[in-house]
Design a protein around this motif. Structure first.
Motif, PDB file in Angstrom:
ATOM      1  N   TYR A  52       3.715  -3.938   1.097  1.00 21.83           N
ATOM      2  CA  TYR A  52       4.163  -2.576   0.830  1.00 21.83           C
ATOM      3  C   TYR A  52       3.401  -2.125  -0.416  1.00 21.83           C
ATOM      4  O   TYR A  52       2.966  -0.890  -0.238  1.00 21.83           O
ATOM      5  CB  TYR A  52       5.782  -2.582   0.482  1.00 21.83           C
ATOM      6  N   LYS A  58       4.760  -0.294   5.899  1.00 25.94           N
ATOM      7  CA  LYS A  58       5.377   0.918   5.697  1.00 25.94           C
ATOM      8  C   LYS A  58       6.884   0.529   6.137  1.00 25.94           C
ATOM      9  O   LYS A  58       7.857   1.214   5.898  1.00 25.94           O
ATOM     10  CB  LYS A  58       4.838   2.112   6.772  1.00 25.94           C
ATOM     11  N   TYR A  84       8.822   6.386   6.363  1.00 22.82           N
ATOM     12  CA  TYR A  84       7.987   6.155   5.025  1.00 22.82           C
ATOM     13  C   TYR A  84       7.273   7.617   4.653  1.00 22.82           C
ATOM     14  O   TYR A  84       6.565   8.025   5.472  1.00 22.82           O
ATOM     15  CB  TYR A  84       6.874   5.055   5.597  1.00 22.82           C
ATOM     16  N   GLU A 148       4.396   6.114  -1.934  1.00 23.20           N
ATOM     17  CA  GLU A 148       4.226   6.515  -0.384  1.00 23.20           C
ATOM     18  C   GLU A 148       3.400   7.635  -0.012  1.00 23.20           C
ATOM     19  O   GLU A 148       2.861   7.703   0.759  1.00 23.20           O
ATOM     20  CB  GLU A 148       5.541   6.386   0.105  1.00 23.20           C
TER      21      GLU A 148
END
Length: 161
Positions: A52, A58, A84, A148
């Protein structure tokens, strides 16, 4: 209950395993004295966290279980549907749950989520785009969302604390 500690870019994750499920992941500033347990599940959890934070994972694929009311379980299941790199507002979450008048109860249930990052309550923001309500600290929520977005190649979004 075996407990492991995993160093993340935003603090130490305390990972608890109970009856072959991950039942709690809590973020904190410092690792307590005493050491860290190991088990195949804790090792796998830390491997998935490595992925991650490296930007290659994800979605987490772990046996998880949280203790909570039926309503809380529904709220946490809804959090798992947030993709995500995306965010939704508390209002959007309440509409998706067919409970538009339950915004505060849903927000409170989000705050009781004990599976940091794995159940992504950090992806829920205020209707005006502000970063509200995060037990791990708003600076961590901001870091996770920016991480992200960067992995997804999304331009720098304006995240307000």
């Amino acid at each position: 209950m075996p407990v492991a500690y995993y160093k993340t870019p935003v603090g130490i994750a305390q990972i608890t395993e109970e009856d072959d499920f991950i039942t709690r992941i809590h973020i904190m500033d410092d690792e307590p004295a005493g050491g860290s347990a190991t088990s195949p599940l804790l090792t796998e959890t830390m491997k998935q966290f490595d992925e991650y934070f490296a930007g290659t994972r994800k979605v987490f694929d772990l046996p998880i279980r949280q203790h909570g009311s039926d309503f809380q379980q529904l709220v946490w299941q809804e959090l798992l549907k947030i993709e995500y790199g995306k965010t939704i507002s508390y209002n959007q979450q309440s509409v998706q749950m067919n409970s538009p008048l339950a915004i505060r109860a849903i927000a409170a249930a989000n705050g009781k989520n004990n599976l940091w990052v794995v159940v992504p309550c950090h992806r829920v923001i205020g209707s005006n785009g502000s970063l509200t309500g995060y037990a791990g600290g708003l600076w961590r929520k901001k870091w996770l969302l920016e991480h992200e977005a960067k992995v997804m190649g999304i331009g720098q979004t304006k995240l307000e604390l």
